[in-house]
Write an enzyme that holds these catalytic residues in place. Sequence first.
Site, PDB file in Angstrom:
ATOM      1  N   ASP A  49      43.154   7.690  39.277  1.00 59.22           N
ATOM      2  CA  ASP A  49      41.912   7.555  39.605  1.00 59.22           C
ATOM      3  C   ASP A  49      42.025   7.111  41.326  1.00 59.22           C
ATOM      4  OD1 ASP A  49      40.801   8.222  37.311  1.00 59.22           O
ATOM      5  OD2 ASP A  49      40.751   6.010  36.884  1.00 59.22           O
ATOM      6  N   GLY A  77      34.398   3.712  25.751  1.00 61.45           N
ATOM      7  CA  GLY A  77      33.567   4.032  24.496  1.00 61.45           C
ATOM      8  C   GLY A  77      32.126   3.672  24.569  1.00 61.45           C
ATOM      9  N   ASN A 136      26.242   6.973  32.056  1.00 60.92           N
ATOM     10  CA  ASN A 136      27.163   5.870  32.144  1.00 60.92           C
ATOM     11  C   ASN A 136      27.436   5.621  33.431  1.00 60.92           C
ATOM     12  OD1 ASN A 136      29.102   3.900  31.237  1.00 60.92           O
ATOM     13  ND2 ASN A 136      30.627   5.664  30.681  1.00 60.92           N
ATOM     14  N   ALA A 137      27.182   4.318  33.921  1.00 65.43           N
ATOM     15  CA  ALA A 137      27.192   3.991  35.248  1.00 65.43           C
ATOM     16  C   ALA A 137      28.964   3.721  35.595  1.00 65.43           C
ATOM     17  CB  ALA A 137      26.504   2.821  35.956  1.00 65.43           C
ATOM     18  N   ILE A 138      29.761   4.563  35.673  1.00 65.39           N
ATOM     19  CA  ILE A 138      31.164   4.373  35.998  1.00 65.39           C
ATOM     20  C   ILE A 138      31.330   5.737  37.084  1.00 65.39           C
ATOM     21  CG2 ILE A 138      31.701   3.237  33.900  1.00 65.39           C
ATOM     22  CD1 ILE A 138      33.603   5.686  33.219  1.00 65.39           C
ATOM     23  N   ASP A 139      32.689   5.521  37.475  1.00 64.80           N
ATOM     24  CA  ASP A 139      33.131   6.755  38.520  1.00 64.80           C
ATOM     25  C   ASP A 139      32.341   6.858  39.807  1.00 64.80           C
ATOM     26  OD1 ASP A 139      35.018   6.729  36.554  1.00 64.80           O
ATOM     27  OD2 ASP A 139      34.735   8.687  35.972  1.00 64.80           O
ATOM     28  N   SER A 185      30.259   9.797  33.442  1.00 64.06           N
ATOM     29  CA  SER A 185      31.384  10.123  32.442  1.00 64.06           C
ATOM     30  C   SER A 185      30.527  10.354  31.009  1.00 64.06           C
ATOM     31  CB  SER A 185      32.153   8.925  32.361  1.00 64.06           C
ATOM     32  OG  SER A 185      33.336   9.063  31.313  1.00 64.06           O
ATOM     33  N   TYR A 186      30.587  11.642  30.404  1.00 66.93           N
ATOM     34  CA  TYR A 186      30.444  11.609  29.197  1.00 66.93           C
ATOM     35  C   TYR A 186      28.724  11.251  29.151  1.00 66.93           C
ATOM     36  CZ  TYR A 186      34.970  12.595  27.668  1.00 66.93           C
ATOM     37  OH  TYR A 186      36.381  13.127  27.714  1.00 66.93           O
ATOM     38  N   TRP A 187      28.098  10.925  28.055  1.00 64.11           N
ATOM     39  CA  TRP A 187      26.782  10.680  28.170  1.00 64.11           C
ATOM     40  C   TRP A 187      25.977  11.527  28.946  1.00 64.11           C
ATOM     41  CZ3 TRP A 187      30.230   6.875  26.959  1.00 64.11           C
ATOM     42  CH2 TRP A 187      29.876   5.989  25.708  1.00 64.11           C
ATOM     43  N   GLU A 211      33.301  14.005  34.034  1.00 60.43           N
ATOM     44  CA  GLU A 211      33.302  12.654  34.742  1.00 60.43           C
ATOM     45  C   GLU A 211      33.899  12.626  36.209  1.00 60.43           C
ATOM     46  OE1 GLU A 211      35.299  10.142  31.909  1.00 60.43           O
ATOM     47  OE2 GLU A 211      37.226  11.117  32.226  1.00 60.43           O
TER      48      GLU A 211
END
Length: 321
Positions: A41, A117, A152-155, A171-173, A208
């Site tokens: 990443d 997950g 989802n609070a990432i990336d 990401s997903y979600w 994502e």
Amino acid sequence: MHLRLVSLLAAAMVALLPGTARADVTYPDPQPVTGRQIIHDPTVMRLRTGGYVAYSTGGVIGARTSKDRVHWDDAGNAFAEPPSWWYAYNDTGDPWAPDLSYRAGHYWLYYAVSSWGTNHSAIGVATSPTGLPGTWTDHGKAFASERTDTWNAIDPAIVRADGRLWMSFGSYWTGIRMVELDPTTGKAAEGAPVHHLATRPDAPYAVEGPYIVRHGRWFYLFASYDTCCAGVNSTYRIRVGRATSVTGPYTDSTGKPLLEGGGDLLLAGHGRYVGTGGESVFHDRGHDWLAYHYYDAEDAGTPKLGLNALTWTRSGWPKVR
């Protein structure tokens, strides 16, 4: 050779069918790099003082530096120790998927803390006067998500548009989202709505790692589709769509919305370079570059740094070289 030729011709015919997003039959290898190639990443920038820095998932936000964009040295970590608040999101204080930008006289580093997950996740923000490891001051959470949220609070990835500051993430979600930031604090603006930019038709909505770039009158949304983090079994690939507004709607070259599973295929695994994704884009002396990781099939699936020049077609679509 005969079967290979038939396969290539079939792929080319599919790419020309109406309603099919533009897809390259072959993909360029990443430019040769030496030194500390292991990375995941990556976010890369040419510093204002010269030279390059790359931050990545791993360590306490792992750092690499380079004088020429070819040879990379291990430069330790952004932080000496994980800030204490990270442990509320995973037991090891493990940060993911940083994003590096520069504005208002400071370098800004956004990153995610979460566990595999779950969408009990947070995006943090730090600043530095130099952008180099060991000089970062953490400012805590910029945005967070909980298990009751549909995102989802990432990336994270930062983009400026029309005098306002925005952060894409997801990401997903249900896929890729966006929220406006307060430019003074670098954190989510009070009461800011969460916009929806891209998703897949079916669960688990495997998209994502967004990154948005402005080129001409368009905003381009790059994202990683399919499966990450499985070594040589990874199926990550990079797709792209564009919009005239930073908040969308984003569509691919056939007009299919990214909210309906659209997206032109920009880069996919080929040969030893498996699972290309986790991408970001940086500008270097008049040229755009795509940074990403791939899993090296000739080195037991080790994640390594991929760099390719990013050019633009006459119709305004990105192409890797």
